[in-house]
Enzyme design. Structure first.
Site, PDB file in Angstrom:
ATOM      1  N   HIS A 227      72.283 111.955 153.910  1.00 45.93           N
ATOM      2  CA  HIS A 227      73.129 112.782 153.038  1.00 45.93           C
ATOM      3  C   HIS A 227      73.717 114.005 153.750  1.00 45.93           C
ATOM      4  CE1 HIS A 227      72.194 110.151 149.836  1.00 45.93           C
ATOM      5  NE2 HIS A 227      71.144 110.745 149.324  1.00 45.93           N
TER       6      HIS A 227
ATOM      7  N   ASP B 146      66.855 100.874 145.697  1.00 44.52           N
ATOM      8  CA  ASP B 146      67.478 101.923 146.501  1.00 44.52           C
ATOM      9  C   ASP B 146      68.313 101.197 147.551  1.00 44.52           C
ATOM     10  OD1 ASP B 146      68.200 104.263 147.684  1.00 44.52           O
ATOM     11  OD2 ASP B 146      66.185 104.893 148.270  1.00 44.52           O
TER      12      ASP B 146
ATOM     13  N   HIS C 208      76.115 112.444 143.611  1.00 49.53           N
ATOM     14  CA  HIS C 208      74.716 112.073 143.442  1.00 49.53           C
ATOM     15  C   HIS C 208      74.171 112.442 142.058  1.00 49.53           C
ATOM     16  CE1 HIS C 208      70.648 111.160 144.825  1.00 49.53           C
ATOM     17  NE2 HIS C 208      71.164 110.746 145.968  1.00 49.53           N
TER      18      HIS C 208
ATOM     19  N   GLN D 178      75.430 102.406 145.902  1.00 46.29           N
ATOM     20  CA  GLN D 178      73.993 102.513 146.014  1.00 46.29           C
ATOM     21  C   GLN D 178      73.424 102.655 144.607  1.00 46.29           C
ATOM     22  OE1 GLN D 178      72.655 102.617 149.151  1.00 46.29           O
ATOM     23  NE2 GLN D 178      70.504 103.099 148.757  1.00 46.29           N
TER      24      GLN D 178
ATOM     25  N   TYR E 263      72.252 111.939 138.674  1.00 51.02           N
ATOM     26  CA  TYR E 263      71.168 111.094 138.162  1.00 51.02           C
ATOM     27  C   TYR E 263      71.415 110.927 136.669  1.00 51.02           C
ATOM     28  CZ  TYR E 263      68.196 111.980 142.318  1.00 51.02           C
ATOM     29  OH  TYR E 263      67.671 112.067 143.582  1.00 51.02           O
TER      30      TYR E 263
ATOM     31  N   ASN F 112      74.096 108.799 152.218  1.00 52.69           N
ATOM     32  CA  ASN F 112      73.026 107.889 152.634  1.00 52.69           C
ATOM     33  C   ASN F 112      72.720 108.005 154.123  1.00 52.69           C
ATOM     34  OD1 ASN F 112      71.275 105.306 152.779  1.00 52.69           O
ATOM     35  ND2 ASN F 112      71.614 105.664 150.605  1.00 52.69           N
ATOM     36  N   ARG F 113      72.214 106.939 154.744  1.00 54.46           N
ATOM     37  CA  ARG F 113      71.556 107.064 156.033  1.00 54.46           C
ATOM     38  C   ARG F 113      72.410 106.652 157.233  1.00 54.46           C
ATOM     39  NH1 ARG F 113      68.188 106.099 152.059  1.00 54.46           N
ATOM     40  NH2 ARG F 113      66.161 107.131 152.032  1.00 54.46           N
TER      41      ARG F 113
ATOM     42  N   GLU G 260      75.797 105.452 143.209  1.00 57.55           N
ATOM     43  CA  GLU G 260      76.554 106.221 144.198  1.00 57.55           C
ATOM     44  C   GLU G 260      77.603 105.331 144.837  1.00 57.55           C
ATOM     45  OE1 GLU G 260      73.382 108.126 146.774  1.00 57.55           O
ATOM     46  OE2 GLU G 260      72.217 107.168 145.200  1.00 57.55           O
TER      47      GLU G 260
HETATM   48  C1  BGC Z   1      68.845 107.601 148.585  1.00 58.41           C
HETATM   49  C2  BGC Z   1      67.357 107.698 148.395  1.00 58.41           C
HETATM   50  C3  BGC Z   1      66.974 109.150 148.392  1.00 58.41           C
HETATM   51  C4  BGC Z   1      67.714 109.829 147.271  1.00 58.41           C
HETATM   52  C5  BGC Z   1      67.405 111.289 147.143  1.00 58.41           C
HETATM   53  C6  BGC Z   1      69.500 108.325 147.446  1.00 58.41           C
HETATM   54  O1  BGC Z   1      70.878 108.298 147.618  1.00 58.41           O
HETATM   55  O2  BGC Z   1      69.299 106.288 148.660  1.00 58.41           O
HETATM   56  O3  BGC Z   1      66.687 106.996 149.401  1.00 58.41           O
HETATM   57  O4  BGC Z   1      65.594 109.307 148.223  1.00 58.41           O
HETATM   58  O5  BGC Z   1      69.083 109.677 147.476  1.00 58.41           O
HETATM   59  O6  BGC Z   1      67.482 111.931 148.329  1.00 58.41           O
END
Ligand code: BGC
Length: 358
Positions: A110, A254, A184, A291, A186, A84-85, A319
């Site tokens: 990431h 998100d 990550h 997340q 999905y 994340n950020r 996540e």
């Molecule tokens: C983030 C999203 C992002 C996605 C794909 C997620 O873990 O929280 O904001 O767009 O990953 O990059």
């Protein structure tokens, strides 16, 4: 006695010519994971539905090329060094300012331009206590993507009894640094269509609200009377309209949830159910946060497995992690790692069906 087998096949070549492997972990009872050493990526995961029919539960690509595309949104990969950020890609540690890549709308996302999702890991199969396991490891040099300290990371994938995919994360460093690893994947337990009809439960009383750049404001906000309240199972699509301010910032879910129970203890934190197939998935983790990302930025341009285009909400991520931007948020649980300390986290995805066993 575990009946799990692990086999390997070539999966093509990475951009730098490095050969890539695809490992198949099969528990002989309907759970099958395919994991590549490129990005320590879970490429495919099959689990049985309520009739016992095994089917795909992950978004993914047929071939390595899909994973190599620079703009693909981290499908199935291990994320590091920081999931994340990190705001403006900068943080201070031991009085020194570290500037990381601002690879996503001015923020660090990431792990940067070439995170752990974009490298070929060392791989080996070994015999663990409960059966064979796939060990993926890498050495990240001091200064890698701007992060301080040399880091040695190991992620172990195993299928455990009771239809579990287990990930054990370990790391050590030689200088103070920050670290926040996740995976990550999905998920789409129906194997097709959107996840808006999936029911999700998250054991959390609080979440970390974000600003318009999806950076946490620092507040731990109660989920009470908000669309973030998943304390009881909720249909994911039920409260997306009309969007509240938090959902508007992200175009859906998100956000990071502050998980109940003590971090460091493996505990159940979330439960997902697809009413159509009856497939269920329970998430257990030692991490303090998770997340929940509802695939808001998937837009139908990504050509996925079998030529299917992944539309908005085609998959969701759960996540397990430390909170986003923790290096700049002293009130959040610390993501600092010091020499001599070992980073250890475990996340388990336990599959079942609503016909029993989950
Ligand atoms: C983030 C999203 C992002 C996605 C794909 C997620 O873990 O929280 O904001 O767009 O990953 O990059």
């Amino acid at each position: 006695m575990s009946a799990t087998t692990i086999t390997a096949l070539p999966f093509g070549c990475a951009g730098d010519g490095h050969p890539v492997q695809l490992y198949t972990l099969d528990d002989g009872a309907g759970l099958r994971a395919q994991v590549s050493d490129y990005g320590a990526t879970v490429v495919s995961l099959h689990a049985p539905d309520r009739e016992g029919r095994a089917g795909e539960v992950l978004l993914g690509f047929d071939a390595l090329d899909g994973y190599l595309a620079p703009e693909q949104p981290y499908l199935g990969a291990v994320i590091g060094r920081y999931a994340n950020r990190i705001a403006a890609g900068r943080f201070t540690l031991e009085g020194r300012l570290h500037q990381l890549a601002r690879n996503h709308h001015g923020q660090h996302l990431h792990g940067g331009l070439r995170g752990f999702d974009k490298v070929v890991w060392e791989s080996a199969v070994r015999q663990g206590a409960a059966g064979p396991e796939l060990v993926l490891s890498l050495a990240s040099p001091d200064g890698d993507e701007g992060y301080p300290g040399r880091l040695e990371v190991e992620v172990v994938y195993a299928l455990a009894h009771g239809r579990e995919l287990r990930l054990d994360y370990r790391a050590r460093c030689d200088a103070p640094t920050v670290l926040n690893l996740t995976n990550h994947m999905y998920f789409n337990l129906a194997g097709t269509g959107s996840v808006l009809d999936h029911e999700l439960q998250i054991h959390a009383q609080h979440f970390t609200p974000v600003d318009a750049a999806l950076i946490p404001t620092g507040e731990l906000r109660s989920v009470d009377c908000t669309p973030m309240d998943f304390r009881q199972p909720q249909r994911i699509g039920a409260r997306l309209q009309p969007p509240d301010e938090q959902l508007r910032h992200a175009g859906g879910y998100d956000h990071n949830w502050v998980l109940d129970g003590a971090a460091g203890t493996l505990r159940s934190v979330a439960h997902l159910r697809d009413p159509a197939s009856g497939r269920t998935m329970e998430v257990l983790t030692t991490q303090p946060g998770m997340q929940f990302y509802s695939g808001n930025f998937l837009d139908g341009t990504l050509p996925g497995r079998d030529g299917v285009r992944y539309e908005r909400h085609a998959g969701l991520c759960l996540e397990t992690q430390h909170f986003p931007d923790s290096p700049n948020q002293p009130q959040f649980p610390s993501t600092r790692l010091d020499p001599g300390d070992e980073y250890r986290h475990t996340t388990v995805y336990r599959f079942g069906s609503d016909a029993g066993g989950g």
